[in-house]
Each structure stands twice: as structure tokens, then as C-alpha cells.
Write a protein that holds these residues in place. Structure first.
Motif, PDB file in Angstrom:
ATOM      1  N   ALA A 103      45.085   8.697  35.889  1.00 15.54           N
ATOM      2  CA  ALA A 103      46.137   8.878  36.885  1.00 15.54           C
ATOM      3  C   ALA A 103      46.405  10.359  37.164  1.00 15.54           C
ATOM      4  N   VAL A 104      46.146  11.216  36.199  1.00 14.37           N
ATOM      5  CA  VAL A 104      46.357  12.651  36.360  1.00 14.37           C
ATOM      6  C   VAL A 104      45.190  13.290  37.125  1.00 14.37           C
ATOM      7  N   LYS A 105      44.093  12.557  37.267  1.00 13.44           N
ATOM      8  CA  LYS A 105      42.876  13.070  37.914  1.00 13.44           C
ATOM      9  C   LYS A 105      42.390  14.320  37.178  1.00 13.44           C
ATOM     10  N   PRO A 106      41.927  14.136  35.942  1.00 11.62           N
ATOM     11  CA  PRO A 106      41.564  15.285  35.108  1.00 11.62           C
ATOM     12  C   PRO A 106      40.562  16.253  35.742  1.00 11.62           C
ATOM     13  N   GLU A 107      39.583  15.757  36.481  1.00 16.32           N
ATOM     14  CA  GLU A 107      38.594  16.658  37.090  1.00 16.32           C
ATOM     15  C   GLU A 107      39.269  17.601  38.072  1.00 16.32           C
ATOM     16  N   LEU A 108      40.195  17.076  38.853  1.00 16.28           N
ATOM     17  CA  LEU A 108      40.922  17.889  39.822  1.00 16.28           C
ATOM     18  C   LEU A 108      41.920  18.809  39.126  1.00 16.28           C
ATOM     19  N   THR A 109      42.647  18.274  38.159  1.00 15.55           N
ATOM     20  CA  THR A 109      43.682  19.037  37.466  1.00 15.55           C
ATOM     21  C   THR A 109      43.092  20.170  36.635  1.00 15.55           C
ATOM     22  N   PHE A 110      42.128  19.865  35.798  1.00 13.53           N
ATOM     23  CA  PHE A 110      41.587  20.865  34.877  1.00 13.53           C
ATOM     24  C   PHE A 110      40.426  21.658  35.465  1.00 13.53           C
ATOM     25  N   GLY A 111      39.738  21.092  36.440  1.00 17.88           N
ATOM     26  CA  GLY A 111      38.557  21.735  37.011  1.00 17.88           C
ATOM     27  C   GLY A 111      38.829  23.099  37.602  1.00 17.88           C
ATOM     28  N   GLY A 112      39.909  23.242  38.336  1.00 18.17           N
ATOM     29  CA  GLY A 112      40.226  24.516  38.975  1.00 18.17           C
ATOM     30  C   GLY A 112      41.296  25.302  38.248  1.00 18.17           C
ATOM     31  N   CYS A 113      41.519  24.989  37.001  1.00 12.46           N
ATOM     32  CA  CYS A 113      42.602  25.599  36.231  1.00 12.46           C
ATOM     33  C   CYS A 113      42.123  26.850  35.503  1.00 12.46           C
ATOM     34  N   SER A 114      42.951  27.888  35.516  1.00 12.29           N
ATOM     35  CA  SER A 114      42.642  29.121  34.788  1.00 12.29           C
ATOM     36  C   SER A 114      43.187  29.088  33.369  1.00 12.29           C
ATOM     37  N   ALA A 115      44.404  28.561  33.221  1.00 10.87           N
ATOM     38  CA  ALA A 115      45.053  28.551  31.907  1.00 10.87           C
ATOM     39  C   ALA A 115      45.927  27.317  31.774  1.00 10.87           C
ATOM     40  N   LEU A 116      46.007  26.824  30.551  1.00 12.31           N
ATOM     41  CA  LEU A 116      46.884  25.705  30.225  1.00 12.31           C
ATOM     42  C   LEU A 116      47.839  26.185  29.145  1.00 12.31           C
ATOM     43  N   VAL A 117      49.133  26.131  29.447  1.00 14.98           N
ATOM     44  CA  VAL A 117      50.159  26.528  28.480  1.00 14.98           C
ATOM     45  C   VAL A 117      50.796  25.249  27.959  1.00 14.98           C
ATOM     46  N   TRP A 118      50.645  25.007  26.650  1.00 14.59           N
ATOM     47  CA  TRP A 118      51.250  23.837  26.016  1.00 14.59           C
ATOM     48  C   TRP A 118      52.492  24.313  25.281  1.00 14.59           C
ATOM     49  N   VAL A 119      53.644  23.780  25.663  1.00 14.05           N
ATOM     50  CA  VAL A 119      54.917  24.203  25.085  1.00 14.05           C
ATOM     51  C   VAL A 119      55.311  23.214  23.992  1.00 14.05           C
ATOM     52  N   ILE A 120      55.593  23.755  22.806  1.00 17.98           N
ATOM     53  CA  ILE A 120      56.041  22.948  21.673  1.00 17.98           C
ATOM     54  C   ILE A 120      57.450  23.380  21.293  1.00 17.98           C
ATOM     55  N   ASP A 121      58.331  22.407  21.160  1.00 21.35           N
ATOM     56  CA  ASP A 121      59.706  22.650  20.730  1.00 21.35           C
ATOM     57  C   ASP A 121      59.681  22.826  19.211  1.00 21.35           C
ATOM     58  N   ALA A 122      59.977  24.031  18.743  1.00 15.91           N
ATOM     59  CA  ALA A 122      59.926  24.332  17.311  1.00 15.91           C
ATOM     60  C   ALA A 122      60.941  23.530  16.513  1.00 15.91           C
ATOM     61  N   GLN A 123      61.993  23.052  17.168  1.00 14.53           N
ATOM     62  CA  GLN A 123      63.056  22.337  16.473  1.00 14.53           C
ATOM     63  C   GLN A 123      62.822  20.831  16.445  1.00 14.53           C
ATOM     64  N   ASP A 124      61.719  20.386  17.021  1.00 17.25           N
ATOM     65  CA  ASP A 124      61.415  18.960  17.109  1.00 17.25           C
ATOM     66  C   ASP A 124      60.230  18.630  16.196  1.00 17.25           C
ATOM     67  N   ASP A 125      59.981  17.351  15.998  1.00 14.74           N
ATOM     68  CA  ASP A 125      58.815  16.913  15.227  1.00 14.74           C
ATOM     69  C   ASP A 125      57.554  17.261  16.021  1.00 14.74           C
ATOM     70  N   HIS A 126      56.587  17.885  15.379  1.00 10.90           N
ATOM     71  CA  HIS A 126      55.400  18.383  16.071  1.00 10.90           C
ATOM     72  C   HIS A 126      54.265  17.373  16.149  1.00 10.90           C
ATOM     73  N   ALA A 127      54.324  16.290  15.400  1.00 12.22           N
ATOM     74  CA  ALA A 127      53.176  15.383  15.271  1.00 12.22           C
ATOM     75  C   ALA A 127      52.698  14.846  16.612  1.00 12.22           C
ATOM     76  N   PHE A 147      43.513  28.335  26.720  1.00 13.24           N
ATOM     77  CA  PHE A 147      44.605  27.524  26.173  1.00 13.24           C
ATOM     78  C   PHE A 147      45.621  28.426  25.488  1.00 13.24           C
ATOM     79  N   GLU A 148      46.876  28.221  25.824  1.00 15.49           N
ATOM     80  CA  GLU A 148      47.981  28.950  25.216  1.00 15.49           C
ATOM     81  C   GLU A 148      48.938  27.923  24.634  1.00 15.49           C
ATOM     82  N   VAL A 149      49.378  28.144  23.415  1.00 12.23           N
ATOM     83  CA  VAL A 149      50.379  27.276  22.807  1.00 12.23           C
ATOM     84  C   VAL A 149      51.610  28.137  22.586  1.00 12.23           C
ATOM     85  N   LEU A 150      52.687  27.775  23.272  1.00 11.09           N
ATOM     86  CA  LEU A 150      53.927  28.526  23.168  1.00 11.09           C
ATOM     87  C   LEU A 150      54.906  27.737  22.316  1.00 11.09           C
ATOM     88  N   VAL A 151      55.286  28.315  21.206  1.00 13.17           N
ATOM     89  CA  VAL A 151      56.267  27.696  20.318  1.00 13.17           C
ATOM     90  C   VAL A 151      57.637  28.165  20.810  1.00 13.17           C
TER      91      VAL A 151
END
Length: 179
Positions: free
Chosen positions: A103-127, A149-153
Motif C-alpha cells: 500500500a505504501v508503494k515501496p518502489e516509488l517511496t524508496f526508489g527516489g529517496c535520498s535519506a530516511l530518518v527513523w525517529v525513536i521515542d527514547a521514553q517509549d519501549d523500543h522493541a 539511513f538516520e536514526v534520531l533518538v
């Protein structure tokens, strides 16, 4: 705090994702509406702070005002054009979206992407966030091996320096083991 490997970084900050600007490729032209506009994806769990980060960094909203933002329920695309040299798109994904589904159309979404920033809430369960991140990295890298890939805590303001370091180490260790 910053961890660098070939295509990923883990940043632990209480404010802005500054490392993303370094991940953007140089512009091929000064046009903002063409295919040369770099795309940055903001992804992560619900209430991790994706929209808040974007509002503070790019729209000069006070961090305290972001407490009153409505949850993001659909993909929001923002054009960032601070000058003829700083132009890119930010796609803010709602936290409930399965970023690896068709449903996200990964080829379209990620194909032309330069960077992906994944945000993690440090105060929440990380699993759950880490499991989703791993699946997303696998899908995105298969489609676009040059993606950064960037992971922002996020939300570490109330942590002591030792707690920040420990949180970052836990996340790095988990991702290193799984990836």
C-alpha cells in the motif's frame, strides 16, 4: 552522539536532525519541482515526534507548541525551499502505516529517496520501533542501495548524560545484531 557506518547513523539529540542535511546529494539544478529535488522520509512509531521535529526545524514552531499538534493520519509532503541551494521534500509518514506494505508503494517511496530518518521515542519501549525499522531498512535498501539511513533518538531532554549514552548503546547494539 553520532554513530556512523556505511549508510546509517544513530543520533541522540533532544532537538534537531542536523545530520540529515549532510545526507542530501547536491542539487543537479536550481529547479525545485523537478525530479532532482532530494526526498527525505520521516518515519517511526506513533507519537515519536516526527511532525514535531519537522515543525520546529523547518517551520520555526516553538517546541512547546508542538504538544498541541494533532496526530498525523495521512502522508504529509512538504517542500523545503530555504534558498536556491537548500531545496528538498520531506515526507512525513503517520506512525500507524506499515512502511513495507504494498500500500505504501515501496518502489516509488524508496526508489527516489535520498535519506530516511527513523525517529525513536527514547521514553517509549523500543522493541516494536526497532522491529519496524529493521523491516523498513531491508525493504528500502533492496530497492535503493544508495539511501542514507538516520536514526534520531528523540525526547532525551530529561535524561542524564549517562542515560543518553546507555540508550544509544542499547539501540546500536540491537541494530548491529539484527542487521
Amino acid at each position: 552522539f553520532l554513530h556512523r557506518s556505511a549508510n546509517s547513523r544513530i543520533a541522540s539529540r533532544s532537538g534537531t536532525p542536523r545530520a540529515v542535511a549532510n545526507a542530501l546529494p547536491p542539487m543537479a539544478s536550481a529547479r525545485h519541482d523537478g525530479p532532482s529535488t532530494p526526498r527525505v522520509l520521516l518515519m517511526g512509531a506513533r507519537r515519536a515526534g516526527k511532525s514535531s521535529i519537522q515543525k520546529v526545524v523547518f517551520h520555526k514552531m516553538s517546541p512547546h507548541e508542538t504538544l498541541f499538534l494533532e496526530p498525523t493520519n495521512k502522508l504529509v509532503k512538504n517542500d523545503i525551499a530555504n534558498s536556491s541551494f537548500v531545496q528538498f521534500e520531506v515526507w512525513d509518514f503517520p506512525g500507524h502505516v506499515d512502511t513495507t506494505s504494498a500500500a505504501v508503494k515501496p518502489e516509488l517511496t524508496f526508489g527516489g529517496c535520498s535519506a530516511l530518518v527513523w525517529v525513536i521515542d527514547a521514553q517509549d519501549d523500543h522493541a516494536e520501533a526497532l522491529a519496524r525499522l529493521q523491516a523498513t531498512i531491508g525493504t528500502a535498501y533492496r530497492i535503493n542501495p544508495s539511501i542514507v539511513f538516520e536514526v534520531l533518538v528523540h525526547k532525551v531532554d530529561s535524561f542524564s548524560e549517562d542515560q543518553r549514552i546507555e540508550c544509544q548503546r542499547e539501540l546500536q547494539a540491537h541494530l548491529s545484531e539484527e542487521l
